[in-house]
Each structure stands twice: as structure tokens, then as C-alpha cells.
Design an enzyme around this catalytic site. Structure first.
Site: not given
Length: 187
Positions: A18, A40, A48
Site C-alpha cells: 500500500y 478513513e 489503518w
């Protein structure tokens, strides 16, 4: 020779991939901006990596983040989502996703695209910070405060300043790669 990466992603292949391919790359596509915004919002209060590991499940559950479809979800679809173990089953966040899809489309109507709206806050040019260590990155800035307030005024939910700053980092509105990271100059 091994590439130097930002310290936050080290040790997890998914996180590193990522970081190497998406994080901090300027995103101007409305569909992708919406996906990151929703991810988010689900990340709020969590890590995350938790969201990243469920990303494909989120894509399938939320019709690949098709905001037009999401805006029309009825209670039956919301109840179905709340039973899906592949996503984060937070009732407030699921409901916020539906209302945020509607608010997103209202911004598109007003500005021509969500991209024009959100990138207008940085005059269409990424802010390039010079972080030596990712731990010194701010959680919020006065700009993320401003964007957060404006989005809330427009009906968005779960878009506090921390969520918005994370969105700005993810979508390349701000470059918070460490200066010695190989991606710093690439993005």
C-alpha cells in the site's frame, strides 16, 4: 539493494505494498477519493492496517464504493451490512456512509466534481512536507480543521480533522513520506 521506506509500514507485506503503490499518490478521480474518504471514516478510532485488511470486503459489501448506489441504500441494505463480518460493523459509520454519499454528490453538483472541491483547498498542488521521521507527522493541521468544518457544514459525518488529514495523506494532497523514503520524490 533494499529500498528505504517510511517506518510506519515496515514488516507487513500488505502495508508495504500500500505504501509503495498508493499512499501519497495524488488522486484526482472522484470514485477513488470517495473510497478513501469512506475507508478513513471507518478507520476512525482504529488502525489503518485493520481497515486495509478488510478493504476488499468493504469493496464488495459497498458495491465497490459506487456512491450513487450507496446514496440509495435502504434500511434492508443497511441491516445486511451490519451483519457482514467482513467489514467493520459500526451502525453509525454505516449510516454515515449513506449520508456521506449523498453529500458527496451534492458537492459534485455544486463544484463539477468532488476533486475540484477538495483539491481547491491546496490550489491543486500537493503540500510537500519534509519529515525526517513519520512519528513527527501531525495528526491534524489548520487546513484539515478547515476542510473538516466545511465538510461537516455540508452534511458529512465522521470527518473530523484527524480523519481528513489522513485522507489528505492517503490521496496525495500532502506528501508526508519521510524525506529518505524512496517514494518521497516519486510522488
Amino acid at each position: 539493494m533494499q529500498k528505504h521506506r517510511c517506518g510506519w509500514c515496515l514488516g507487513d507485506p500488505l502495508y508495504e505494498a500500500y505504501h509503495d503503490t498508493e499512499w501519497g499518490v495524488p488522486v484526482k478521480d472522484d470514485a477513488t477519493l470517495f473510497e478513501f474518504l469512506i475507508l478513513e471514516t471507518f478507520q476512525a478510532g482504529l488502525s489503518w492496517i485493520t481497515v486495509l485488511r478488510k478493504r476488499e470486503n468493504f469493496r464488495k459489501a459497498f458495491d465497490y464504493f459506487d456512491y450513487k448506489k450507496i446514496a440509495s441504500y435502504d434500511q434492508g441494505k443497511i441491516d445486511e451490512l451490519l451483519q457482514d463480518p467482513g467489514i467493520i460493523r459500526n451502525k453509525l459509520k454505516v449510516n454515515a456512509t449513506v449520508s456521506n454519499a449523498n453529500a458527496f454528490m451534492e458537492i459534485q453538483e455544486e463544484f463539477g466534481s468532488f476533486s475540484k472541491y477538495i483539491w481547491g483547498f491546496v490550489e491543486n498542488k500537493p503540500i510537500k512536507n519534509k519529515l525526517q521521521n513519520y512519528k513527527n507527522a501531525p495528526a491534524t493541521t489548520s487546513l484539515s480543521d478547515t476542510i473538516s468544518k466545511d465538510l461537516k457544514k455540508r452534511g458529512f459525518k465522521f470527518v473530523g480533522s484527524t480523519v481528513i488529514y489522513a485522507h489528505m495523506q492517503a490521496t496525495g494532497m500532502v506528501n508526508d513520506h519521510e524525506v529518505n523514503c524512496f517514494r518521497y520524490h516519486e510522488v
